[in-house]
Design an enzyme around this catalytic site. Structure first.
Site, PDB file in Angstrom:
ATOM      1  N   TYR A   1      84.329  60.167  44.202  1.00 23.33           N
ATOM      2  CA  TYR A   1      83.404  59.579  43.238  1.00 23.33           C
ATOM      3  C   TYR A   1      83.504  58.055  43.169  1.00 23.33           C
ATOM      4  O   TYR A   1      82.730  57.426  42.451  1.00 23.33           O
ATOM      5  CB  TYR A   1      83.647  60.172  41.843  1.00 23.33           C
ATOM      6  CG  TYR A   1      82.995  61.522  41.638  1.00 23.33           C
ATOM      7  CD1 TYR A   1      82.101  61.731  40.606  1.00 23.33           C
ATOM      8  CD2 TYR A   1      83.278  62.585  42.474  1.00 23.33           C
ATOM      9  CE1 TYR A   1      81.519  62.967  40.390  1.00 23.33           C
ATOM     10  CE2 TYR A   1      82.696  63.824  42.284  1.00 23.33           C
ATOM     11  CZ  TYR A   1      81.816  64.014  41.238  1.00 23.33           C
ATOM     12  OH  TYR A   1      81.238  65.237  41.051  1.00 23.33           O
TER      13      TYR A   1
ATOM     14  N   LYS B   1      94.706  69.411  46.870  1.00 20.87           N
ATOM     15  CA  LYS B   1      94.493  70.045  48.176  1.00 20.87           C
ATOM     16  C   LYS B   1      95.401  69.359  49.199  1.00 20.87           C
ATOM     17  O   LYS B   1      95.003  68.999  50.303  1.00 20.87           O
ATOM     18  CB  LYS B   1      93.009  69.919  48.579  1.00 20.87           C
ATOM     19  CG  LYS B   1      92.623  70.710  49.818  1.00 20.87           C
ATOM     20  CD  LYS B   1      92.790  72.219  49.649  1.00 20.87           C
ATOM     21  CE  LYS B   1      92.301  72.956  50.897  1.00 20.87           C
ATOM     22  NZ  LYS B   1      92.576  74.410  50.833  1.00 20.87           N
TER      23      LYS B   1
ATOM     24  N   ASP C   1      92.121  75.545  45.691  1.00 20.59           N
ATOM     25  CA  ASP C   1      91.417  76.809  45.911  1.00 20.59           C
ATOM     26  C   ASP C   1      92.182  77.974  45.281  1.00 20.59           C
ATOM     27  O   ASP C   1      91.582  78.886  44.707  1.00 20.59           O
ATOM     28  CB  ASP C   1      91.152  77.045  47.397  1.00 20.59           C
ATOM     29  CG  ASP C   1      92.369  76.849  48.274  1.00 20.59           C
ATOM     30  OD1 ASP C   1      92.533  77.601  49.234  1.00 20.59           O
ATOM     31  OD2 ASP C   1      93.179  75.928  47.987  1.00 20.59           O
TER      32      ASP C   1
ATOM     33  N   ASP D   1      85.942  68.176  38.691  1.00 24.42           N
ATOM     34  CA  ASP D   1      84.542  68.530  38.468  1.00 24.42           C
ATOM     35  C   ASP D   1      84.341  70.030  38.650  1.00 24.42           C
ATOM     36  O   ASP D   1      83.726  70.706  37.812  1.00 24.42           O
ATOM     37  CB  ASP D   1      83.676  67.741  39.455  1.00 24.42           C
ATOM     38  CG  ASP D   1      82.233  67.605  38.991  1.00 24.42           C
ATOM     39  OD1 ASP D   1      81.905  68.091  37.896  1.00 24.42           O
ATOM     40  OD2 ASP D   1      81.443  66.994  39.716  1.00 24.42           O
TER      41      ASP D   1
END
Length: 407
Positions: free
Chosen positions: A151, A223, A271, A295
């Protein structure tokens, strides 16, 4: 404006007068309907809590379609200046311009004021039927980094000279990395900045929140198994901060650690975390994560408790005191002017704002009124679909119902 006094920041924290000036953006689409109902409820809650001794002095500032129509700019400098000088404000949903201009008004506000923490509490209100078996187990507060990651907007468009220059530089300086770009002639490029400083101030705020509110754990969501030098670094820097500044000690042989007061600092790959919030929601309390992950996770969690219509949000710089509270949903242009939109996201964001300035008694009244209205099955159309036998009220009628339950 002369009847109010600005909030200021001191070495001890926010100094909040009895009649603080609060800049507000009404918002686009359904924003005006939401604002008309929400303002009445907020003012009534403050009056119920403090009588004439305290009052919010509202100051409208412009952004979005209204600003463009009146001033030919989506985000006037005067609006940024107002939030900067008055410290604490609130906003409705804003249109993102299509085809040019600012990439996102929300992102522009967050970056312009360095509001590095996006704080998204997610909790369940009894009586709402949701897609999950036991939504009452969901009680989390997400701290989403607001200024870095994807972002940050460091992007180069496919087919432009800038994209070609970037790829040429990559080929010259880092040929092994350039070889990983499968279709360079048609690729767009994005840079994902993740810094130690940005990570530490976000994780510090999350841990401080957990300590202040006696939360059992902080989960670093990342991640890092794939993006080792950005998201993996986020995880490592988070653990280092917990050990260095909060005295965390290792738990077993892994990276997990525990603060002296018992709060556990742990991590989860993003995930896997999206499975965790469905299977083991009780195991997670405060979440610290990067921008894009935050988000996804915040919207997924909102769906588990009834949707984004009851999901509040805040964008905060804890060092300077600046904070912009916001409805987290979109503008819902199909509902504009129909008096059908749900004001709960805005109201619960206002509840967060009231707590931020220390007006907890008024904040408690807003939450209690919403709980009672849901229990009495007096809600707007979106919530009525998830509450068997509920009456579907207009936005303004729902505002009346809440005011009647503020005592």
């Amino acid at each position: 404006m002369s009847e109010g006094t600005p909030i200021t920041m001191t070495a001890q924290g926010l100094r909040v007068p009895d009649f603080p000036i609060i800049p507000h953006i009404i918002g686009d689409g359904s924003g005006p309907d939401i604002w008309r109902a929400a303002q009445r409820v907020i003012d009534a809650a403050v009056s119920a809590a403090y009588g004439d001794a305290r009052r919010l002095v509202w100051q409208e500032v412009l952004a979005g379609q209204k600003a463009y129509d009146q001033l030919n700019t989506w985000l006037p400098q005067s609006t940024l200046d107002a939030f900067r000088s008055l410290l604490v404000g609130i906003k409705g949903p804003l249109t993102t311009p299509v085809g040019g201009g600012i990439r996102s008004l929300n992102v522009a506000l967050r970056q312009g004021l360095d509001l590095y923490c996006c704080v998204r509490p997610v909790r369940y209100f009894k009586g709402i039927e949701t897609p999950v078996k036991d939504p009452s187990l969901v009680d989390m507060v997400i701290f989403r980094e607001n200024t870095e990651d994807i972002y940050a907007g460091v992007e180069l468009q496919s087919g432009t000279p800038e994209a070609q220059t970037f790829f040429n530089w990559l080929s010259d300086c880092f040929p092994k990395l350039a070889n990983k770009v499968r279709f360079p002639d048609t690729s767009g490029f994005g840079v994902k900045p993740v810094s130690r400083e940005g990570t530490e101030r976000l994780v510090r705020a999350a841990i401080q929140y957990a300590v202040a509110h006696r939360r059992p754990s902080v989960t670093l969501v990342h991640k890092g198994n794939i993006m080792k030098f950005t998201e993996g670094a986020f995880r490592d820097w988070g653990y280092e901060l917990a050990r260095r500044e909060f005295g965390a000690e290792p738990i077993g042989k892994g990276p997990w650690c525990r603060l002296p007061n018992g709060i556990v600092i742990k991590d989860c790959i993003c995930d896997a975390f999206l499975q965790e919030i469905l299977i083991h929601p009780k195991d997670h309390s405060v979440i610290a994560t990067l921008n894009l992950n935050g988000d996804y996770c915040s919207d997924a969690l909102a769906a588990q408790v009834g949707g984004i219509g009851i999901a509040p949000g805040a964008n905060i710089n804890y060092k300077t005191g600046h904070a912009v509270f916001e409805a987290t949903h979109g503008t819902a242009p199909a509902l504009a002017g129909l008096d059908k939109a749900n004001p709960c996201s805005f109201l619960l964001s206002a509840e967060m704002m009231l707590r931020y300035i220390g007006w907890h008694e008024a904040a408690d009244r807003i939450v209690s009124a919403i709980e009672k209205a849901i229990a009495d099955k007096q809600v707007t159309a979106d919530l009525a679909e998830m509450i068997p036998g509920a009456a579907s009220l207009s936005t303004s009628a729902f505002g009346d119902a809440l005011i009647a339950r503020l005592a």
